[in-house]
Design an enzyme around this catalytic site. Structure first.
Site, PDB file in Angstrom:
ATOM      1  N   SER A 140      56.902  88.632  31.414  1.00 27.61           N
ATOM      2  CA  SER A 140      57.953  87.608  31.564  1.00 27.61           C
ATOM      3  C   SER A 140      58.870  88.004  32.710  1.00 27.61           C
ATOM      4  O   SER A 140      59.073  89.197  32.980  1.00 27.61           O
ATOM      5  CB  SER A 140      58.769  87.559  30.265  1.00 27.61           C
ATOM      6  OG  SER A 140      59.956  86.819  30.462  1.00 27.61           O
ATOM      7  N   TYR A 153      64.122  90.149  23.010  1.00 29.28           N
ATOM      8  CA  TYR A 153      62.948  89.629  23.741  1.00 29.28           C
ATOM      9  C   TYR A 153      62.878  90.299  25.120  1.00 29.28           C
ATOM     10  O   TYR A 153      61.837  90.819  25.519  1.00 29.28           O
ATOM     11  CB  TYR A 153      63.055  88.103  23.864  1.00 29.28           C
ATOM     12  CG  TYR A 153      61.935  87.462  24.639  1.00 29.28           C
ATOM     13  CD1 TYR A 153      60.730  87.148  24.024  1.00 29.28           C
ATOM     14  CD2 TYR A 153      62.069  87.176  25.996  1.00 29.28           C
ATOM     15  CE1 TYR A 153      59.690  86.552  24.732  1.00 29.28           C
ATOM     16  CE2 TYR A 153      61.044  86.581  26.720  1.00 29.28           C
ATOM     17  CZ  TYR A 153      59.859  86.270  26.084  1.00 29.28           C
ATOM     18  OH  TYR A 153      58.835  85.693  26.799  1.00 29.28           O
TER      19      TYR A 153
HETATM   20  N1  LIG Z   1      57.075  79.757  27.386  1.00 31.52           N
HETATM   21  C1  LIG Z   1      57.849  80.470  28.176  1.00 31.52           C
HETATM   22  O1  LIG Z   1      58.884  79.983  28.672  1.00 31.52           O
HETATM   23  C2  LIG Z   1      57.464  81.901  28.540  1.00 31.52           C
HETATM   24  C3  LIG Z   1      58.148  82.501  29.618  1.00 31.52           C
HETATM   25  C4  LIG Z   1      57.819  83.818  29.954  1.00 31.52           C
HETATM   26  C5  LIG Z   1      56.843  84.508  29.257  1.00 31.52           C
HETATM   27  N2  LIG Z   1      56.193  83.896  28.212  1.00 31.52           N
HETATM   28  C6  LIG Z   1      55.203  84.690  27.486  1.00 31.52           C
HETATM   29  O2  LIG Z   1      53.953  84.013  27.520  1.00 31.52           O
HETATM   30  C7  LIG Z   1      53.220  84.343  26.335  1.00 31.52           C
HETATM   31  C8  LIG Z   1      52.740  83.060  25.671  1.00 31.52           C
HETATM   32  O3  LIG Z   1      53.885  82.299  25.291  1.00 31.52           O
HETATM   33  P1  LIG Z   1      53.829  80.721  24.999  1.00 31.52           P
HETATM   34  O4  LIG Z   1      55.004  80.139  25.666  1.00 31.52           O
HETATM   35  O5  LIG Z   1      52.479  80.191  25.282  1.00 31.52           O
HETATM   36  O6  LIG Z   1      54.137  80.751  23.437  1.00 31.52           O
HETATM   37  P2  LIG Z   1      53.619  79.778  22.267  1.00 31.52           P
HETATM   38  O7  LIG Z   1      54.584  79.987  21.168  1.00 31.52           O
HETATM   39  O8  LIG Z   1      53.357  78.416  22.778  1.00 31.52           O
HETATM   40  O9  LIG Z   1      52.204  80.429  21.873  1.00 31.52           O
HETATM   41  C9  LIG Z   1      52.119  81.752  21.412  1.00 31.52           C
HETATM   42  C10 LIG Z   1      50.848  81.905  20.594  1.00 31.52           C
HETATM   43  O10 LIG Z   1      50.837  83.270  20.109  1.00 31.52           O
HETATM   44  C11 LIG Z   1      50.472  83.244  18.741  1.00 31.52           C
HETATM   45  N3  LIG Z   1      51.018  84.414  18.053  1.00 31.52           N
HETATM   46  C12 LIG Z   1      52.300  84.643  17.675  1.00 31.52           C
HETATM   47  N4  LIG Z   1      52.395  85.808  17.024  1.00 31.52           N
HETATM   48  C13 LIG Z   1      51.151  86.346  16.998  1.00 31.52           C
HETATM   49  C14 LIG Z   1      50.604  87.535  16.468  1.00 31.52           C
HETATM   50  N5  LIG Z   1      51.367  88.417  15.797  1.00 31.52           N
HETATM   51  N6  LIG Z   1      49.287  87.777  16.632  1.00 31.52           N
HETATM   52  C15 LIG Z   1      48.499  86.872  17.291  1.00 31.52           C
HETATM   53  N7  LIG Z   1      48.948  85.725  17.791  1.00 31.52           N
HETATM   54  C16 LIG Z   1      50.268  85.457  17.658  1.00 31.52           C
HETATM   55  C17 LIG Z   1      51.045  81.939  18.197  1.00 31.52           C
HETATM   56  O11 LIG Z   1      50.390  81.532  16.998  1.00 31.52           O
HETATM   57  C18 LIG Z   1      50.817  80.994  19.359  1.00 31.52           C
HETATM   58  O12 LIG Z   1      49.558  80.349  19.279  1.00 31.52           O
HETATM   59  C19 LIG Z   1      54.157  85.173  25.460  1.00 31.52           C
HETATM   60  O13 LIG Z   1      53.866  86.543  25.627  1.00 31.52           O
HETATM   61  C20 LIG Z   1      55.527  84.845  26.012  1.00 31.52           C
HETATM   62  O14 LIG Z   1      56.447  85.887  25.783  1.00 31.52           O
HETATM   63  C21 LIG Z   1      56.482  82.604  27.844  1.00 31.52           C
END
Ligand SMILES: NC(=O)c1ccc[n+]([C@@H]2O[C@H](COP(=O)([O-])OP(=O)(O)OC[C@H]3O[C@@H](n4cnc5c(N)ncnc54)[C@H](O)[C@@H]3O)[C@@H](O)[C@H]2O)c1
Length: 275
Positions: A140, A153
Site C-alpha cells: 500500500s 493498517y
Molecule cells: N482498496 C484500497 O484502497 C487499497 C489500497 C491500498 C492497498 N490495498 C491492499 O490491496 C489488497 C486487496 O484489497 P482490496 O481493496 O481488494 O480488499 P477487498 O476487501 O475488496 O478484498 C480483500 C479480500 O481478501 C479476503 N480476505 C480477508 N481476510 C482474509 C484472510 N484472513 N485470509 C484470506 N483471505 C482474506 C476477503 O475475503 C476479500 O475477498 C489488500 O492487501 C489491501 O490492503 C487496498
C-alpha cells in the site's frame, strides 16, 4: 519441471474472491496463466473461480493459518503443477482512530502482517526447492505515508515493506524474484468501508483507481519483475519522499485530509459519481 513460458505461469492469488485479487485472477487467466484463487470467503471464491473457466480453480484459505498455506500450495500443485508466482494480496482494514479500536488492532496485524509473512515463508521453502519462483506482495502507499484513521493498517504495511525487502536481500543469491506493489485508494469493498467512516476521509483526497488498473500492474510484473511499483508513477514518488520527513508530513497530511473531507462530502451528496 523447469520454468514455464511467461504466458502460462501457475499463479496462487490470496484474497482472490473480491476487489483487487479478483481483478488480478481475471486478468491473469485472460492472459493465459493458470490461477489458484484462494480466499477465506468460501462461497465467493468458489463462484469467482467457476466464472473464470478451466484455467482457474479455488481453494478456501485463511492466510493466518500455516496449515492452510500448505493446503493451498498442494491444491495448486494438484490442479496445475507447482506454483511459479505467489501474489500475496489478501488484507483487511478496520477504520477508526487508534484510541477507539481494540481487538481490531490485533486482527489487522494478524492478517496483513503475520498472514502475509507466513505465506512468504511457505513460498520461500517450496519455490526454492523447485529452483525458481516469484513472490509479489500487494502492499500500500500507506507503507510510505502514515495516515490518520489508519494507524495500525499503516503500521502493517510499513512492516510488510520492511519484511519484503529484508527477505529479498537475504535471498539475493537464490533463484527467486521479489516484487512489491503499492496501490493507492482503489474502488473495492475496502474503500466502501472507508467511505462510511469520516475518520479516514484522507482516502478521498486523490482520485481513486479501478481494481483493474492495479491488476494490470501486478500481472505485468509477472513478466517484467520490477523491484517496487508505486502509484501514481510520479506523484507516488513524491509521497514516498514526504514520508521520510516527519515535519513535512505533519504539515502536508492535514491539508490533504481537509481536501479528502470535502471530496468525501461531495461524493456522499452525489452517489454514483466516479471516485
Ligand atoms: N482498496 C484500497 O484502497 C487499497 C489500497 C491500498 C492497498 N490495498 C491492499 O490491496 C489488497 C486487496 O484489497 P482490496 O481493496 O481488494 O480488499 P477487498 O476487501 O475488496 O478484498 C480483500 C479480500 O481478501 C479476503 N480476505 C480477508 N481476510 C482474509 C484472510 N484472513 N485470509 C484470506 N483471505 C482474506 C476477503 O475475503 C476479500 O475477498 C489488500 O492487501 C489491501 O490492503 C487496498
Amino acid at each position: 519441471m523447469g520454468p514455464r513460458t511467461e504466458q502460462e505461469q501457475v499463479i496462487l492469488v490470496t484474497g482472490a474472491a473480491n476487489g483487487i485479487g479478483a481483478a488480478i485472477a481475471e486478468l491473469a487467466v485472460a492472459r493465459g496463466h493458470r490461477v489458484m484463487l484462494t480466499d477465506v470467503d468460501e462461497v465467493a471464491v468458489l463462484s469467482r473461480a467457476r466464472s473464470l473457466g478451466s484455467r482457474a480453480a479455488a481453494c478456501v484459505m485463511d492466510i493466518r493459518s500455516s496449515a492452510g498455506w500448505t493446503k493451498a500450495f498442494e491444491a495448486a500443485e494438484a490442479a496445475f503443477g507447482g506454483v511459479d508466482v505467489l501474489v500475496n494480496n489478501a488484507g483487511i482494514t478496520h477504520t477508526g482512530i487508534a484510541r477507539d479500536l481494540q481487538q481490531q488492532h490485533r486482527d489487522i496485524v494478524e492478517v496483513n502482517l503475520l498472514g502475509t509473512i507466513t505465506g512468504v515463508c511457505t513460498a520461500l521453502e517450496r519455490m526454492t526447492a523447485r529452483g525458481h519462483g516469484h513472490i509479489i506482495n500487494v502492499c500500500s502507499m500507506t507503507a510510505f505515508l502514515p495516515l490518520p484513521g489508519y494507524a495500525t493498517y499503516c503500521a502493517t504495511k510499513y512492516g510488510l515493506r520492511a519484511f519484503h525487502h529484508s527477505v529479498a536481500i537475504e535471498e539475493r543469491d537464490g533463484p527467486l524474484d521479489f516484487t512489491i506493489i503499492h496501490p493507492p485508494s482503489t474502488r473495492t469493498g475496502m474503500l466502501e468501508q472507508e467511505m462510511a467512516d469520516p475518520s479516514c476521509a484522507i482516502s478521498f483526497a486523490e482520485k481513486s483507481y479501478a481494481p483493474q488498473q492495479i491488476a494490470r500492474a501486478v500481472v505485468d510484473a509477472i513478466a517484467t519483475k520490477p523491484v517496487e511499483v508505486v502509484f501514481p508513477p510520479l506523484a507516488g514518488r513524491v509521497q514516498r519522499i514526504a514520508g521520510v520527513f516527519p515535519r513535512l508530513m505533519r504539515r502536508v497530511i492535514p491539508v490533504a485530509e481537509a481536501r479528502g473531507r470535502r471530496q468525501r462530502e461531495h461524493l456522499l451528496a452525489q452517489p454514483g459519481t466516479d471516485r
